[in-house]
Write an enzyme that holds these catalytic residues in place. Structure first.
Site, PDB file in Angstrom:
ATOM      1  N   VAL A   1      25.643  69.942-111.741  1.00 34.55           N
ATOM      2  CA  VAL A   1      26.820  69.445-111.032  1.00 34.55           C
ATOM      3  C   VAL A   1      28.019  70.277-111.459  1.00 34.55           C
ATOM      4  CG1 VAL A   1      28.351  67.471-110.650  1.00 34.55           C
ATOM      5  CG2 VAL A   1      25.892  67.094-110.934  1.00 34.55           C
TER       6      VAL A   1
ATOM      7  N   ALA B   1      31.295  71.459-115.649  1.00 33.70           N
ATOM      8  CA  ALA B   1      29.976  71.384-115.017  1.00 33.70           C
ATOM      9  C   ALA B   1      29.020  70.737-116.003  1.00 33.70           C
ATOM     10  CB  ALA B   1      29.488  72.781-114.640  1.00 33.70           C
ATOM     11  N   LYS B   2      27.859  70.365-115.573  1.00 35.69           N
ATOM     12  CA  LYS B   2      26.842  69.816-116.476  1.00 35.69           C
ATOM     13  C   LYS B   2      25.499  69.893-115.778  1.00 35.69           C
ATOM     14  CE  LYS B   2      26.623  67.790-120.574  1.00 35.69           C
ATOM     15  NZ  LYS B   2      27.479  67.981-121.751  1.00 35.69           N
ATOM     16  N   GLY B   3      24.440  69.975-116.577  1.00 36.48           N
ATOM     17  CA  GLY B   3      23.105  70.009-115.998  1.00 36.48           C
ATOM     18  C   GLY B   3      22.191  69.058-116.724  1.00 36.48           C
TER      19      GLY B   3
END
Ligand code: NAD
Length: 429
Positions: free
Chosen positions: A73, A118-120
């Protein structure tokens, strides 16, 4: 066809239970009244810029095929490329990854590093898979999200259950797919593959640095000050060691196994030297044991939750007798507990400032990768210290100006920076 109104969220953001994303939206609501003219852009903070959900099919060692759901995201990239870790956990949800990506936008802006958020995550219990299987999961995931990451686009990093080895596989996969070795595509890498000195200690060091500033503002002499730490890992362990070296008395430390207590101060270097994470701190027998209730109710100058989220809740907030709480962990205090601590006059240094040392040295790692010129550890620690002190002091100034908590102040500064960039860039087309 009905056109959505400006404040109506798309359906994927608007189920009955928003989870962690709902908490983030509440925090934005609290800040909105302080944004002045920039308030017209606030809706951009409530919508991630880009959400990518990917299927990660992998052949297991026994020849069967398993499928995992993965996410990346990108919440907001108005100020720079996306930045944020990748989490491997069986409970990862899109709501969680969305919230974590938004908190990265706020954290990067709050400490003024030139990244967006952001992040995953991959929904997988890594303990159930071999190293070879985890390598295949990592390589397929990076290939699936490859079109949206890159040193100028979005830079992943370690998070829960991911480490320097996994970052090395990510660098290699990206290099194989693009035909060039760009080490700046991820941070938190091993030193021999473009990692940075000081990165391992950076978050704990940042916690200590803001603690020194806050203690001075609160008129607390660090020499002999009582410090209580939850978490003996990367963040809690390093922070405890630095407070001990500065003359503070670390009177209690807690991990998953329980609490160790000594009213005269624990011998932190000896304790951590013999600490076996699997066995837990209680097995070190370095002090008396306490119940969880007794741990939270300890009278102290500084309390550092540096383990997990949701640790200070309505159940224990009222019993807390610290003067300063420094959030080493992400999200350790629930919004209701935050209000209780504030009503008791306890100063809370919020996670988006307190644990930003990690992303700050990640920024240094990324900058070093671009120039292929590596800095000495002293220089890194010096620059980290300066950025953490500036972030704390400017947040404290905004808190005084608006008579709000440090958390709301950090959100005001961060959201203002993000929306200023948004407004300057304008809307395309
Ligand atoms: P870690 O895995 O090194 O350490 C976690 C510690 O928490 C361990 O000592 C573990 O025993 C303890 N713990 C686990 N369950 C517990 C429980 N139920 N009660 C008490 N203690 C418990 O993790 P870390 O890297 O130190 O991260 C800690 C927190 O800091 C997390 O919230 C993480 O997201 C946050 N954080 C870490 C970094 C970083 O650079 N490492 C950066 C920013 C934020």
């Amino acid at each position: 066809m009905n056109q959505p109104t400006q404040h109506e969220l798309p359906s994927y953001l608007n189920p009955n239970d928003l989870g962690p994303w709902g908490i983030y939206l509440e925090q934005v609501e609290r800040v909105a009244p302080y944004l002045g003219k920039l308030g017209k852009w606030v809706e951009t903070l409530k919508r991630p810029k880009r959400i990518l959900t990917v299927d990660v099919p992998v052949e297991l060692d026994n020849g069967t095929i398993a499928h995992f759901e993965g996410y990346r995201v990108q919440h907001n990239m108005a100020r720079g490329p996306g930045k944020g870790g990748v989490r491997y956990h069986q409970d990862v949800t899109l709501s969680e990854v969305m919230a974590l990506s938004a908190w990265m936008s706020v954290k990067c802006a709050a400490v003024n590093v030139p990244f967006g958020g952001a992040k995953g995550g991959i929904r997988i219990d890594p303990r159930k898979y071999s190293q070879k299987e985890l390598e295949r999961v990592t390589r397929r995931y990076i290939t699936e999200i490859g079109m949206i990451i890159g040193p100028d686009k979005d830079i992943p990093a370690p998070d829960v259950n991911t480490n320097a080895q996994i970052m090395a596989w990510m660098v290699d996969t990206y290099a194989m797919n693009t035909g060039q070795l760009a080490t700046g595509v991820v941070t938190g890498k091993p030193l021999s593959l473009g990692g940075s000195l000081g990165r391992v200690e950076a978050t704990g060091r940042g916690v200590f640095t803001v603690g020194v500033e806050a203690a001075r503002d609160a008129g607390i002499d660090l020499n002999g000050a009582r410090v209580v730490v939850q978490g003996c890992g990367n963040v809690g362990g390093i922070a405890a060691k630095l407070f001990h070296e500065a003359g503070a008395k670390v009177i209690a430390m807690q991990d998953h196994s329980g609490t160790i207590y000594n009213a005269s101060g624990l011998d932190v270097p000896a304790l951590l030297g013999s600490y076996e994470p699997q066995q837990g701190i209680v097995s070190t027998k370095a002090g008396d044991t306490l119940s969880a209730e007794e741990f939270w109710a300890l009278e102290c100058e500084i309390l550092i939750p540096a383990a997990l989220e949701n640790q200070i809740t309505v159940k224990n907030a009222d019993s807390i007798r610290a003067k300063i709480v420094i959030e080493g962990a992400n999200g350790p205090t629930t919004p209701e507990a935050d209000d209780i601590l504030s009503s008791k006059g306890i100063m809370v240094i919020p996670d988006v400032i307190a644990n930003a040392g990690g992303v700050t040295v990640s920024y240094f790692e990324w900058a070093q990768n671009f120039s292929s010129y590596f800095w000495e550890e002293d220089l890194i620690n010096d620059r980290l210290g300066r950025m953490m002190r500036d972030a704390y002091q400017s947040t404290a100034t905004v808190a005084k100006q608006h008579n709000v908590t440090l958390r709301t102040a950090a959100f005001i500064s961060a959201c203002t920076r993000i929306l200023e960039a948004r407004e300057l860039r304008g809307l395309y087309p």
